[in-house]
Structure formats: structure tokens, C-alpha cells
Design an enzyme around this catalytic site. Structure first.
Site, short mmCIF file in Angstrom:
data_model
loop_
_atom_site.label_atom_id
_atom_site.label_comp_id
_atom_site.label_asym_id
_atom_site.label_seq_id
_atom_site.Cartn_x
_atom_site.Cartn_y
_atom_site.Cartn_z
CD GLU A 93 -46.24 27.03 -33.25
OE1 GLU A 93 -46.95 27.36 -34.21
OE2 GLU A 93 -44.99 27.09 -33.28
CD GLU A 120 -42.42 23.25 -34.37
OE1 GLU A 120 -42.37 24.22 -35.15
OE2 GLU A 120 -43.47 22.64 -34.12
C1 BGP Z 1 -44.53 26.12 -36.38
C2 BGP Z 1 -45.35 24.86 -36.53
C3 BGP Z 1 -44.75 23.82 -37.43
C4 BGP Z 1 -43.98 24.36 -38.60
C5 BGP Z 1 -43.12 25.56 -38.24
C6 BGP Z 1 -42.50 26.28 -39.42
O1 BGP Z 1 -45.38 27.19 -36.15
O2 BGP Z 1 -45.56 24.27 -35.28
O3 BGP Z 1 -45.78 22.93 -37.76
O4 BGP Z 1 -44.75 24.51 -39.71
O5 BGP Z 1 -43.84 26.52 -37.52
O6 BGP Z 1 -43.46 27.08 -40.03
P1 BGP Z 1 -43.63 27.14 -41.59
O7 BGP Z 1 -43.81 25.74 -42.01
O8 BGP Z 1 -44.82 27.99 -41.85
O9 BGP Z 1 -42.39 27.74 -42.11
#
Ligand code: BGP
Length: 472
Positions: free
Chosen positions: A166, A371
Site C-alpha cells: 500500500e 487482503e
Molecule cells: C490494510 C493494511 C493492513 C491492515 C488492513 C486493515 O490497509 O495493509 O496492514 O491493517 O488494512 O486495516 P485496519 O487494521 O486499519 O482495519
């Protein structure tokens, strides 16, 4: 459109699950690990104790055993840069190298394909202290050297690599760049400098990976929260197109096409934010095309026009999590057609289908979902009970259905890794926002016994993998 005879998932589809180092490992100060920007930010433990996280560093064998039981074909995890190079450059920490060596061996012994993210948010504080990190050109060389160390040590066993997680988030979150106390406009300007360096660094890592590991596959892991026009008023559709070019496509255009798209370049010129682009940079990006796009998908957003006025001038930016609105460009509004998670993320599986097709049309690269997941509050069940996370199962099922439908229309997918395998520390919301298929027994401050408990979604996923997604 409705389609007939939906194809089955390919036989070699990588059914996987994801985590990231700082969110699950813990052991933040052990075995020679250096400080990262995350460690620096969370010294104040008022939000959550990151230094232990899910204690995966000490329990990785137990976690891999659970992965095996679930039937995972792949596990996507990130390497902590400062375990390998405590200062970000200079001396290598052998204990750090050994930890990932052991983890990779454990995965291979259990027939689980490792998918390695080279850098996932936990940038070395040492490089910020030495020269300001990604804002300085020297960051390119240091990232490439770090990547080479990983290729050299793990390339005999790891075939799938992700360059940067990201990049668009990193550039828009000042704390991920080690910056503090800047006004929004200045932090956006600096973000574009960092973005350029990350783009060149990522492209050089692709080059090295292809040279050093024959048959390897490498790509970026991009967040693509698709945007929609909030209405069919042409001014809103135009705002949507601008926002897509400036917010969604710009990083992937650099990563996959080696281009600053025209809309973005004009936006940067008008705001005197064009970063310094050295001779040869564009060529480096153009000649090192990724093999696939890693796609992180959670939600969609909707945008409408945001006219300039006396009080709303060019360059005015509303920074909450990401720049959500820019005078003269767009503003984000709620989509009344969608339900949201407890954190206001608008759940939209059709958005994943549309994103996949847009990305395929534009870049013609296979997608690997790196993800996708549902964050929720869950509490430790008693001995005989299991967490009934039907809401998560529904979320994942619908998103997988969208993948299948997009596949049916010609989009290529290498695999799917849900976020996350075990519960871990959320990027913004501590430990109370859980995504795992496996519950980890702790809360923000009380570490309890950190024991692992399979949720209903664990068994659902196991069954799905066994039948190669037949029930989707
Ligand atoms: C993405 C990241 C992850 C993870 C996910 C969920 O942006 O790559 O590392 O954190 O989001 O986000 P959050 O944990 O803020 O709910």
C-alpha cells in the site's frame, strides 16, 4: 450482467491467508531488532500494546500448524526490515535472518507456499534519523540492498514476492513516513516525493528479483478502495474520473506502466508538487513490469464534485484517514446503498468485481488478492463454545463469489489471501478490531494467555479449500 456456467477456481489457485510483521509478531525489542517508525509511534501504549502483538514470533510453529490444519496453500506475511537490518542499512542481524529462515522452512515442510511482502509499513527509524527516509533519494539504494539480502537468503524457497504494501497509504500517512506536526498540504507534497522514490525502488527490486531468482513472480500490493460517482450528474462523474486517476490509479500507473497519468501530472503541477524525477527513472519503471498485482480490497467510496469558492480554495485538503476531499477536485460522501462495518467501512463485494475488471482492462496483469476481510469486535468464548463469526463468513463468501464472476469474464487470478489468519493489531484500531480466522486471547492492554481458538470461519475456510471453492 448475469452469466451462465460460472467457471470453477483453477486447480492451482493459491488459497491463502495474510498477516504483517508488526501486527502479529511482537518481540519488538528482541534478538537485535531495530526500531521502526511503528515502534516509535506506539511507545505511548495508551492505544494498545504492540510490543507483544499476537506473539507470533514465539508461537510461529503453533500458528503454522493451524495453517496446515486449515489446509492453506499459501501464507502471505511480511518481513520486518529492522530485524534484518536494525538501522535499515549497514550490519545484518543474523538472528533476524534466522527467524524468517525457520518460518519459511516450517511453511515449506507443511506444503504452504510462502508469499513474502518485503516492506509492510514498518520502515526503519534508523533511515529517518540518518537522512529523512523515503524523502531522500538514498532510500532507493537502501531498499534495494535490503531486498537483495532477502532474495539471496530466501530466493531458493520463496517464489512469490510483494515489493511494497500500500504505497498509496504510506505516502498519505505522515507517521508512516516518520513525519510529525506538518500541515496537511505540506505532508501531501512530501508524500509525492516519497511516492516517487518508492516507485523507483520497487521497480529496481523487481529487476533484481528477476535476475536473482529465476521463475520468481513479484508485484506491488496495492490498496484499491474503488470510487463511484455519487450521482449521475456529469459534474459528479467528472469528479469521480479525476479522483480515480489521482487517488486510485496513480500508484499502479507508476508500478505497472511507468507513467504519471496526465490528470495526476496536471494536479501536481497546479499545486507545485511535482517531485524531482531523475533521467532514467521512468525507464527503470517501464522496463520492470510486475508479474501480477497484489490487491488489498476492503470497501468502496463515493465521490461528488467539490467546487472552488472563496472559502474552498485549490490545495485545501481534508485529511482524516486519507485525503477524503480536495477543493476543486472531489469530496467523499456516504453511499446510502451499502452497509458499513462498525468502523464505517462500506461493505461492497460488487466493488471488488468491478475493481478486478478495471484493473485487468488497464494493466492486463493477473491479480492476487493479498487482503480482504471483515473487522469486528469479538470476545473470548467459554470452553465449550466457538466464536460464531457468521458475518465474516458472509463477507468472505460474497467477495469470493465476485472473484469467480470476474474470472468468468476473463480476469486472471492467482489466488486469494484473506486478512487475517490470526487476530492481530489493527493498523488504526488496536486489538479490538479483529479480522482473524483464529481468535487470539488478549485485549488492548491485558495480554492474558495469548492462546489461539479457531472461529467458525476457520472451519468454513478449511471446507472451502478442501473442495477448491466449489460451494462459492
Ligand atoms: C490494510 C493494511 C493492513 C491492515 C488492513 C486493515 O490497509 O495493509 O496492514 O491493517 O488494512 O486495516 P485496519 O487494521 O486499519 O482495519
Amino acid at each position: 450482467m448475469e452469466t451462465k456456467n460460472i467457471k470453477a477456481f483453477p486447480k492451482d489457485f493459491l488459497w491463502g491467508s495474510s498477516t504483517a510483521s508488526f501486527q502479529c509478531e511482537g518481540a519488538a525489542n528482541e534478538d537485535g531488532k531495530g526500531e521502526s517508525v511503528i515502534d516509535r509511534r506506539v511507545q505511548d501504549k495508551s492505544l494498545c500494546d504492540y510490543s507483544v502483538a499476537s506473539d507470533h514470533y514465539h508461537r510461529y510453529k503453533e500458528d503454522v500448524k493451524l495453517m496446515k490444519e486449515c489446509g492453506l496453500k499459501a501464507y502471505r506475511f511480511s518481513i520486518s526490515w529492522t530485524r534484518i537490518l536494525p538501522l535499515g542499512n549497514g550490519e545484518i542481524n543474523q538472528k533476524g535472518l534466522k527467524f524468517y529462515d525457520d518460518l519459511i522452512n516450517e511453511l515449506i515442510e507443511n506444503n504452504i507456499e510462502p508469499i513474502v511482502t518485503i516492506y509492510h509499513f514498518d520502515y526503519p527509524q534508523g533511515l529517518i534519523d540518518q537522512y529523512g527516509g523515503w524523502l531522500d533519494r538514498r532510500s532507493v539504494e537502501d531498499y534495494v540492498r535490503y531486498a537483495e539480502i532477502l532474495f539471496e537468503n530466501y530466493g531458493d524457497r520463496v517464489k512469490y514476492w510483494l515489493t511494497i504494501n500500500e504505497q498509496d497509504h504510506v505516502m498519505h500517512h505522515p507517521f508512516r513516513l516518520g513525519l510529525q506536526g506538518l500541515d496537511a498540504k505540506e505532508s501531501v507534497r512530501l508524500g509525492f516525493i516519497a511516492n516517487h522514490h518508492m516507485s523507483v525502488a520497487g521497480a529496481l527490486a523487481i529487476e533484481k528479483c528477476h535476475e536473482m531468482i529465476p521463475g520468481s513472480k513479484i508485484g506491488p500490493a496495492a490498496c484499491f478502495d474503488i470510487l463511484y460517482p455519487a450521482t449521475n450528474n456529469p459534474v459528479d462523474v467528472l469528479a469521480w474520473k479525476d479522483a480515480m486517476d489521482i487517488r486510485n490509479y496513480h500508484v499502479l500507473d507508476l508500478n505497472c506502466l511507468g507513467e504519471y497519468n496526465g490528470t495526476l501530472m496536471k494536479y501536481l503541477e497546479d499545486r507545485q508538487m511535482v517531485p524531482s524525477i531523475l533521467d532514467g527513472d521512468i525507464d527503470i519503471m517501464k522496463r520492470n513490469r510486475p508479474d501480477f498485482i497484489g490487491l488489498n480490497f476492503y470497501m468502496s467510496r463515493s465521490v461528488k464534485e467539490n467546487p472552488i469558492s472563496e472559502t474552498n480554495k485549490i490545495g485545501d485538503i481534508d485529511v482524516r484517514i486519507l485525503p477524503m476531499a480536495e477543493a476543486g477536485v472531489y469530496m467523499t460522501v456516504k453511499n446510502e446503498n451499502l452497509k458499513s462495518t462498525l468502523w464505517g467501512w462500506e461493505v461492497d463485494e460488487i466493488g471488488l468485481h468491478i475493481s478486478a475488471r478495471l484493473l485487468w482492462d488497464r494493466y492486463k496483469l493477473p491479480l492476487l488478492i493479498t487482503e480482504n476481510g471483515f473487522g469486528h469486535v469479538e470476545t473470548m468464548p467459554n470452553d465449550k463454545e466457538m466464536i460464531q463469526d457468521d458475518n465474516r463468513i458472509e463477507y468472505l463468501t460474497k467477495h469470493l463469489k465476485s472473484i469467480k464472476e470476474a474470472m468468468n469474464l476473463g480476469v486472471e487470478f492467482l489466488g486469494y489471501c484473506n486478512w487475517s489468519f490470526i487476530d492481530l493489531v489493527s493498523g488504526h484500531s488496536g486489538f479490538s478490531k479483529r479480522y482473524g480466522l483464529v481468535f487470539v486471547n488478549r485485549d488492548e492492554h491485558d495480554l492474558r494467555d495469548l492462546s489461539r481458538h479457531k472461529k467458525k470461519s476457520f472451519y468454513w475456510y478449511k471446507d472451502l479449500i478442501e473442495t477448491n471453492g466449489e460451494k462459492i
